[in-house]
Design an enzyme around this catalytic site. Structure first.
Site, PDB file in Angstrom:
ATOM      1  CD  GLU A   1      -3.058  -1.117   2.115  1.00 50.73           C
ATOM      2  OE1 GLU A   1      -2.857  -0.476   3.181  1.00 50.73           O
ATOM      3  OE2 GLU A   1      -4.097  -1.782   1.924  1.00 50.73           O
TER       4      GLU A   1
ATOM      5  CD  GLU B   1      -7.902  -1.584  10.315  1.00 54.94           C
ATOM      6  OE1 GLU B   1      -6.995  -0.813   9.927  1.00 54.94           O
ATOM      7  OE2 GLU B   1      -9.051  -1.183  10.545  1.00 54.94           O
TER       8      GLU B   1
ATOM      9  CE1 TYR C   1       0.342  -8.647   1.100  1.00 56.31           C
ATOM     10  CE2 TYR C   1       0.990 -10.440   2.553  1.00 56.31           C
ATOM     11  CZ  TYR C   1       1.259  -9.608   1.486  1.00 56.31           C
ATOM     12  OH  TYR C   1       2.433  -9.722   0.806  1.00 56.31           O
ATOM     13  CB  VAL C   2      -3.529 -13.448  -0.217  1.00 50.95           C
ATOM     14  CG1 VAL C   2      -3.009 -14.764  -0.777  1.00 50.95           C
ATOM     15  CG2 VAL C   2      -4.856 -13.656   0.519  1.00 50.95           C
TER      16      VAL C   2
ATOM     17  N   GLY D   1      -7.343 -18.904  -4.719  1.00 50.09           N
ATOM     18  CA  GLY D   1      -8.620 -18.635  -4.057  1.00 50.09           C
ATOM     19  C   GLY D   1      -8.506 -18.377  -2.568  1.00 50.09           C
TER      20      GLY D   1
ATOM     21  N   GLY E   1      -7.834 -15.531  -0.867  1.00 50.72           N
ATOM     22  CA  GLY E   1      -8.570 -14.347  -0.420  1.00 50.72           C
ATOM     23  C   GLY E   1     -10.067 -14.610  -0.330  1.00 50.72           C
TER      24      GLY E   1
ATOM     25  CG  ASN F   1      -5.786  -2.999  -3.813  1.00 49.74           C
ATOM     26  OD1 ASN F   1      -5.607  -3.903  -4.621  1.00 49.74           O
ATOM     27  ND2 ASN F   1      -5.612  -3.154  -2.515  1.00 49.74           N
TER      28      ASN F   1
ATOM     29  CE1 TYR G   1     -11.635  -7.595  -0.693  1.00 48.82           C
ATOM     30  CE2 TYR G   1     -10.627  -5.671  -1.664  1.00 48.82           C
ATOM     31  CZ  TYR G   1     -10.581  -6.717  -0.772  1.00 48.82           C
ATOM     32  OH  TYR G   1      -9.485  -6.886   0.040  1.00 48.82           O
TER      33      TYR G   1
END
Length: 161
Positions: free
Chosen positions: A28, A85, A88-89, A97, A99, A126, A132
């Site tokens: 990030e 919060e 992370y993978v 798969g 995440g 991102n 998502y």
């Protein structure tokens, strides 16, 4: 196909979680922003009053990701929810798969507890935003996140009632 296992984190996972927090901060572009420590995680995740829960994702027995959640409350729903919060993978494990399985485990927790929603934030740049969206998360267009920290937090706290 490698085996993916999602399990509840235990206090001994604090060092693994901290490593993933630092890797996420690097991704990030904010590595300097991480102020927490393993001791903070132990205190706040497994102390007298736990502030969060965490899941560890393992791929063939190796830790490759984590999710950290805390409980929220919605006055409109009249029920709690979960806030993700961190999710992370590791890059090498993303094609298995992992995440999605972490989020499915969070969703199961929410449903089993009678919670009505799961919320998370994602940076506008991102590429995980598409992930998502495919799962069913929806960006809240009209809600803007605000945060009070540092000097502003201290100044407001110092105001007299």
């Amino acid at each position: 196909m490698p085996t993916v296992v999602i399990r509840s984190a235990v206090e001994a996972d604090s060092s693994v979680i901290m490593r993933f927090v630092r890797e996420l901060a690097e991704f990030e572009r904010e590595p300097q922003s991480v102020k927490s420590s393993e001791e903070d995680l132990r205190r706040d995740g497994w102390g007298e009053t736990p502030m969060f829960e965490a899941l560890i994702a393992e791929l063939d027995g190796e830790a490759v990701g984590f999710a950290l959640t805390s409980r929220t409350y919605s006055t409109w729903e009249g029920r709690p929810g979960l806030f993700v919060e961190d999710l992370y993978v590791t890059p090498d494990a993303r094609r298995y798969g992992v995440g999605r399985k972490l989020l499915a485990a969070i969703a199961r927790r929410a449903v089993e507890r009678g919670y009505r929603r799961v919320d998370l934030n994602v940076l506008d740049w991102n590429p995980a935003r598409g992930f998502y969206d495919r799962i069913g998360f929806r960006q809240l267009q009209e809600w803007l996140p605000y945060r009070l920290t540092g000097d502003g937090l201290a100044a407001l706290a110092a105001e007299t009632a």
